[in-house]
Design a protein around this motif. Structure first.
Motif, PDB file in Angstrom:
ATOM      1  N   VAL A  15     -33.613 -19.170 -16.888  1.00  0.00           N
ATOM      2  CA  VAL A  15     -33.014 -20.029 -15.952  1.00  0.00           C
ATOM      3  C   VAL A  15     -32.061 -21.185 -16.480  1.00  0.00           C
ATOM      4  O   VAL A  15     -30.707 -21.428 -16.018  1.00  0.00           O
ATOM      5  CB  VAL A  15     -33.953 -21.042 -15.206  1.00  0.00           C
ATOM      6  N   ASP A  16     -32.524 -21.718 -17.311  1.00  0.00           N
ATOM      7  CA  ASP A  16     -31.460 -22.781 -18.355  1.00  0.00           C
ATOM      8  C   ASP A  16     -30.337 -21.725 -18.576  1.00  0.00           C
ATOM      9  O   ASP A  16     -29.169 -22.591 -18.327  1.00  0.00           O
ATOM     10  CB  ASP A  16     -32.088 -23.325 -19.210  1.00  0.00           C
ATOM     11  N   GLU A  17     -30.307 -20.864 -19.310  1.00  0.00           N
ATOM     12  CA  GLU A  17     -29.330 -20.026 -19.793  1.00  0.00           C
ATOM     13  C   GLU A  17     -28.316 -19.807 -18.545  1.00  0.00           C
ATOM     14  O   GLU A  17     -26.942 -20.028 -18.714  1.00  0.00           O
ATOM     15  CB  GLU A  17     -29.768 -18.872 -20.669  1.00  0.00           C
ATOM     16  N   VAL A  18     -28.862 -18.986 -17.435  1.00  0.00           N
ATOM     17  CA  VAL A  18     -28.071 -18.469 -16.364  1.00  0.00           C
ATOM     18  C   VAL A  18     -27.268 -19.601 -15.825  1.00  0.00           C
ATOM     19  O   VAL A  18     -26.208 -19.727 -15.498  1.00  0.00           O
ATOM     20  CB  VAL A  18     -28.721 -17.564 -15.536  1.00  0.00           C
ATOM     21  N   LEU A  19     -28.125 -20.959 -15.612  1.00  0.00           N
ATOM     22  CA  LEU A  19     -27.660 -22.085 -14.658  1.00  0.00           C
ATOM     23  C   LEU A  19     -26.377 -22.421 -15.525  1.00  0.00           C
ATOM     24  O   LEU A  19     -25.209 -22.796 -15.201  1.00  0.00           O
ATOM     25  CB  LEU A  19     -28.547 -22.915 -14.531  1.00  0.00           C
ATOM     26  N   ASP A  20     -26.681 -22.927 -16.931  1.00  0.00           N
ATOM     27  CA  ASP A  20     -25.520 -23.290 -17.792  1.00  0.00           C
ATOM     28  C   ASP A  20     -24.250 -22.263 -17.721  1.00  0.00           C
ATOM     29  O   ASP A  20     -22.914 -22.840 -17.743  1.00  0.00           O
ATOM     30  CB  ASP A  20     -25.959 -23.382 -19.348  1.00  0.00           C
ATOM     31  N   GLN A  92     -20.708 -22.073   2.461  1.00  0.00           N
ATOM     32  CA  GLN A  92     -20.745 -22.611   1.013  1.00  0.00           C
ATOM     33  C   GLN A  92     -21.493 -21.580   0.164  1.00  0.00           C
ATOM     34  O   GLN A  92     -21.108 -21.231  -0.825  1.00  0.00           O
ATOM     35  CB  GLN A  92     -20.948 -24.019   0.936  1.00  0.00           C
ATOM     36  N   VAL A  93     -22.564 -21.292   0.545  1.00  0.00           N
ATOM     37  CA  VAL A  93     -23.762 -20.533  -0.226  1.00  0.00           C
ATOM     38  C   VAL A  93     -23.243 -19.043  -0.122  1.00  0.00           C
ATOM     39  O   VAL A  93     -23.177 -18.536  -1.154  1.00  0.00           O
ATOM     40  CB  VAL A  93     -25.088 -20.659   0.469  1.00  0.00           C
ATOM     41  N   LEU A  94     -22.865 -18.548   0.874  1.00  0.00           N
ATOM     42  CA  LEU A  94     -22.520 -17.134   0.925  1.00  0.00           C
ATOM     43  C   LEU A  94     -21.079 -16.964   0.492  1.00  0.00           C
ATOM     44  O   LEU A  94     -20.754 -16.049  -0.226  1.00  0.00           O
ATOM     45  CB  LEU A  94     -22.310 -16.833   2.456  1.00  0.00           C
ATOM     46  N   GLY A  95     -20.013 -17.945   0.872  1.00  0.00           N
ATOM     47  CA  GLY A  95     -18.688 -17.711   0.373  1.00  0.00           C
ATOM     48  C   GLY A  95     -18.386 -17.916  -1.229  1.00  0.00           C
ATOM     49  O   GLY A  95     -17.366 -17.465  -1.617  1.00  0.00           O
ATOM     50  N   HIS A  96     -18.994 -18.867  -1.755  1.00  0.00           N
ATOM     51  CA  HIS A  96     -18.840 -19.415  -3.002  1.00  0.00           C
ATOM     52  C   HIS A  96     -20.038 -19.280  -3.855  1.00  0.00           C
ATOM     53  O   HIS A  96     -19.872 -18.651  -4.998  1.00  0.00           O
ATOM     54  CB  HIS A  96     -18.292 -20.824  -2.779  1.00  0.00           C
ATOM     55  N   ASP A  97     -21.212 -20.048  -3.612  1.00  0.00           N
ATOM     56  CA  ASP A  97     -21.965 -20.258  -4.675  1.00  0.00           C
ATOM     57  C   ASP A  97     -22.687 -18.938  -5.187  1.00  0.00           C
ATOM     58  O   ASP A  97     -23.005 -18.631  -6.296  1.00  0.00           O
ATOM     59  CB  ASP A  97     -23.152 -21.211  -4.101  1.00  0.00           C
ATOM     60  N   LEU A  98     -23.152 -18.329  -3.968  1.00  0.00           N
ATOM     61  CA  LEU A  98     -24.079 -17.072  -4.218  1.00  0.00           C
ATOM     62  C   LEU A  98     -23.298 -15.896  -4.840  1.00  0.00           C
ATOM     63  O   LEU A  98     -23.822 -15.371  -5.853  1.00  0.00           O
ATOM     64  CB  LEU A  98     -24.730 -16.559  -2.675  1.00  0.00           C
ATOM     65  N   PRO A  99     -21.899 -15.724  -4.459  1.00  0.00           N
ATOM     66  CA  PRO A  99     -21.389 -14.611  -5.414  1.00  0.00           C
ATOM     67  C   PRO A  99     -21.128 -14.779  -6.654  1.00  0.00           C
ATOM     68  O   PRO A  99     -21.177 -14.073  -7.633  1.00  0.00           O
ATOM     69  CB  PRO A  99     -19.992 -14.421  -4.765  1.00  0.00           C
ATOM     70  N   LEU A 100     -20.812 -16.223  -7.058  1.00  0.00           N
ATOM     71  CA  LEU A 100     -20.657 -16.513  -8.360  1.00  0.00           C
ATOM     72  C   LEU A 100     -21.952 -16.375  -9.117  1.00  0.00           C
ATOM     73  O   LEU A 100     -21.996 -16.005 -10.402  1.00  0.00           O
ATOM     74  CB  LEU A 100     -20.316 -17.989  -8.448  1.00  0.00           C
ATOM     75  N   GLU A 107     -25.876  -9.985 -15.379  1.00  0.00           N
ATOM     76  CA  GLU A 107     -25.978  -9.776 -16.698  1.00  0.00           C
ATOM     77  C   GLU A 107     -27.567  -9.886 -17.219  1.00  0.00           C
ATOM     78  O   GLU A 107     -27.549  -9.156 -18.307  1.00  0.00           O
ATOM     79  CB  GLU A 107     -25.022 -10.847 -17.360  1.00  0.00           C
ATOM     80  N   LYS A 108     -28.358 -10.356 -16.251  1.00  0.00           N
ATOM     81  CA  LYS A 108     -29.577 -10.455 -17.005  1.00  0.00           C
ATOM     82  C   LYS A 108     -30.558  -9.424 -16.382  1.00  0.00           C
ATOM     83  O   LYS A 108     -31.751  -9.322 -16.575  1.00  0.00           O
ATOM     84  CB  LYS A 108     -30.213 -12.206 -16.821  1.00  0.00           C
TER      85      LYS A 108
END
Length: 675
Positions: A15-20, A92-100, A107-108
């Motif tokens: 979690v820490d690695e992906v969030l970073d 915001q969640v669907l259009g920006h945060d979630l895709p990113l 990758e994990k």
């Protein structure tokens, strides 16, 4: 469930690695509070426990729950539902945060996460209706569809298409129907009025289902099919409300739940479970049954007339234990007549009519309306009122032509939320305002959880509230009265805005108060003053943000969701403690129940309601690490009343003062710094 489960679990290091990685890709910096929350979310989902997280503006809470949720859902095969209260956050969640997040998380993971969006049936265009499979809607809705959120009503106001006739709006939607891949109303820009949208959409009950000749092209069905195979489903609190009200099929099966803006959930569930009955509504069912199904409706017409007569002669107010005999008799007559209409419009005839073309849609509309009417009367005649499950009252519309209505709302939604949404699954409930009076107790109780049923976490904020802002309580002012705005309060407002040079968001407990104050300030001040009602809320907020000299006054729509960082909002004015109306039937009933159980009904209901709104309103000030300013509460009871401490503990930890000279001096310095 959502895919092939794996024995692999999500570790805190993952979690820490992906969030970073996500934050780095966004060009941001590491925030310890965000990581603390992400690790707690991962633990709750892994352990099927309940977690309440208070995470203020600037914490980055959406990323903190999206990273562990996507990792958990794909690795375990357990579908997760993420719900938001506002359209803005959903976008915001669907259009920006979630895709990113999905791009980095992939990758994990052994495969890309599958994500779907799910809304209520009427939010999607119906191709069969567009091609003439249903008769045109009448001018007024039978039973108003509850909006997904307050922001939904604001982002699709009739005023958003004020220069378009109804006909031109419908023509535009029909042209869009040939282009859209989603059929989602929110993808239509600019939007159209609710009346226009009803011409091209149907409710789930009006849908003719498998009999529809365009079933293979059905937009809402496609959305539901995508949700049934997704790892993560993004939805809204209205859909949670439908599920909590006893319609679990509204959502696909799921094993994990994340509720953002969770402080809104009880009120949204209450709204979804509330209904009303009026004579005009009964009359419209009769018209639909005659026109679309050829049904005999004399009994229903007579029942509508009887209902109109008894409601006209009945005083406004709540019925605490049972319907008055004359009201019960009229409701029973409506129920019997609605049952007759239902019996005459068989489900088989709806299906057969669908094969013949236009008739299928009309029959479905008529049967749906009759069924809704019967269910409302059946609820009114049940033991729910006597058993203290429902609150029932009579209301008279304030405007010309508004109907007299019997209103029904659930007394308590804690049980349905706990039983239908939280039980048996990991759940995360997060918001900037979950602690009231300094604890999670009140909010947890409203969702059916006791102290042993959840873990509470308050994550550190990147804001230094004590240095960035001042909490000013105008202790010297008189206690607010009922008759308009006190001249001393108007003087205080003018002096504060002058010191700030505009830059003021005025939050008022009533539309009348906001309008009166705005008119007074326009006479006294040289800086512009906007007021709710001048334009749509989004337009007003844009104008406010664009000109630091401008002030914006309004009511509840501005208390939550307004995000104006920077110089344009350096003073947030709150005219009075936003207690609910003492004659509000639901508030009164809930207060009585608490008192009968030996509790303090005022503190448990009214003070808690006020504390939540105060916290939301005060939260409009500090939206970024560079923001500075003042929250000014013009109600001395925050400083003088016994419950004032409870309210103060619910607010952001701003530097407190009751000295008006200190506040005006601070505002002038802020204005000078930006000059």
């Amino acid at each position: 469930m959502a895919g092939v489960p794996s024995t692999e679990t999500t570790s805190t290091s993952d979690v820490d690695e992906v969030l970073d990685a996500v934050v780095t890709r966004m060009g941001g910096a590491r925030r310890e509070g965000q990581h603390e929350m992400a690790r707690a979310v991962a633990a709750a989902l892994e352990g099927d426990t309940h977690l309440m997280v208070q995470a203020g503006t600037g914490t980055g809470k959406s990323l903190a729950y999206l990273v562990p949720t996507l990792l958990h859902a794909v690795r375990t095969g357990e579908r997760a539902v993420i719900s938001t209260a506002t359209l803005a956050l959903q976008r915001q969640v669907l259009g920006h945060d979630l895709p990113l997040v999905a791009e980095v998380v992939e990758e994990k993971l052994p495969r890309p996460p599958a994500v779907a969006l799910l809304k209520g049936w009427h939010n999607y265009l119906c191709k069969h209706k567009v091609t003439g499979g249903y008769p045109p809607e009448e001018d007024t809705a039978l039973f108003d569809m509850a909006p997904e959120s307050a922001s939904a009503a604001e982002e699709h106001p009739a005023g958003s298409a004020r220069d378009d006739s109804l006909g031109s709006q419908v023509v535009r939607v029909r042209a869009w129907a040939d282009e859209t891949d989603s059929g989602d109303r929110d993808d239509l820009v600019p939007g159209v009025s609710d009346k226009a949208w009803r011409q091209v959409s149907v409710t789930s009950m009006e849908c003719i289902g498998q009999s529809c000749p365009l079933r293979s092209e059905c937009f809402p069905e496609a959305a539901r099919q995508a949700a049934r195979t997704a790892d993560v489903v993004v939805t809204n609190h209205a859909m949670l409300g439908i599920a909590a009200s006893g319609s679990p099929g509204a959502l696909p099966e799921f094993d994990a739940l994340v509720v953002d803006e969770a402080h809104e959930l009880p009120s949204r569930v209450t709204a979804q479970a509330s209904v009303e009955l009026s004579a005009p509504a009964v009359e419209r069912v009769a018209r639909l049954a005659r026109r679309q199904a050829g049904a005999a409706t004399q009994a229903l017409d007579d029942a509508a007339a009887l209902l109109r007569t008894v409601l006209t002669a009945t005083p406004e107010g709540r019925w605490p234990e049972a319907l008055p005999p004359e009201i019960e008799g009229a409701v029973r007559a409506v129920a019997d007549a609605a049952r007759e209409v239902l019996s005459s419009i068989k489900q088989d005839s709806v299906k057969a009519g669908a094969k013949e073309g236009d008739a299928g849609g009309g029959l479905a509309q008529a049967r749906s309306a009759a069924l809704v009417l019967f269910e409302i009367t059946d609820r009114l005649l049940s033991d729910r009122l006597r058993n203290r499950e429902d609150v029932v009252w009579l209301s008279r519309g304030m405007g010309p032509g508004e109907a007299i209505k019997i209103n029904v709302a659930p007394l308590d939604v804690a049980g349905p939320i706990a039983g239908h949404l939280l039980a048996g699954r990991g759940a995360v409930l997060t918001s900037a305002t979950l602690t009231l009076g300094g604890t999670f107790d009140a909010t947890a109780s409203s969702m059916g959880m006791g102290g042993a049923d959840y873990e509470g976490l308050q994550v550190s904020s990147p804001f230094d509230y004590g240095r960035q802002g001042i909490l000013y309580v105008a202790k010297h002012l008189p206690k607010p009265g009922r008759d308009g705005t006190d001249p001393q309060v108007l003087d205080e407002i003018a002096e504060l805005i002058e010191a700030a040079g505009g830059r003021t968001l005025g939050l008022f407990s009533s539309r009348r108060g906001a309008t009166a104050a705005a008119e007074a300030m326009r006479e006294r001040l040289t800086t512009p003053v906007l007021v709710q009602g001048d334009d749509s809320i989004p337009s007003l907020v844009r104008s406010f943000a664009a000109d630091p000299a401008t002030s914006l006054f309004g009511t509840l729509s501005l208390w939550q969701g307004v995000d104006v960082p920077g110089d344009s909002c350096q003073l947030v004015l709150i005219d009075r403690i936003p207690f609910p109306r003492p004659d509000d039937p639901v508030i009164a009933a809930r207060t009585e129940v608490v008192a009968k159980r030996g509790g303090n009904g005022f503190m448990a209901v009214s003070a808690t309601h006020a504390a939540l709104l105060l916290a939301q309103g005060a939260g409009r000030l500090i939206r970024g690490v560079a923001d500075r300013g003042v929250v000014a509460i013009l109600d001395p009871r925050v400083a003088t009343a016994r419950y004032g401490t409870f309210l103060s503990r619910s607010l952001p930890p701003l530097w407190p003062t009751t000295d008006p000279r200190v506040v005006r001096s601070a505002l002038r310095r802020l204005r000078g710094e930006k000059a």
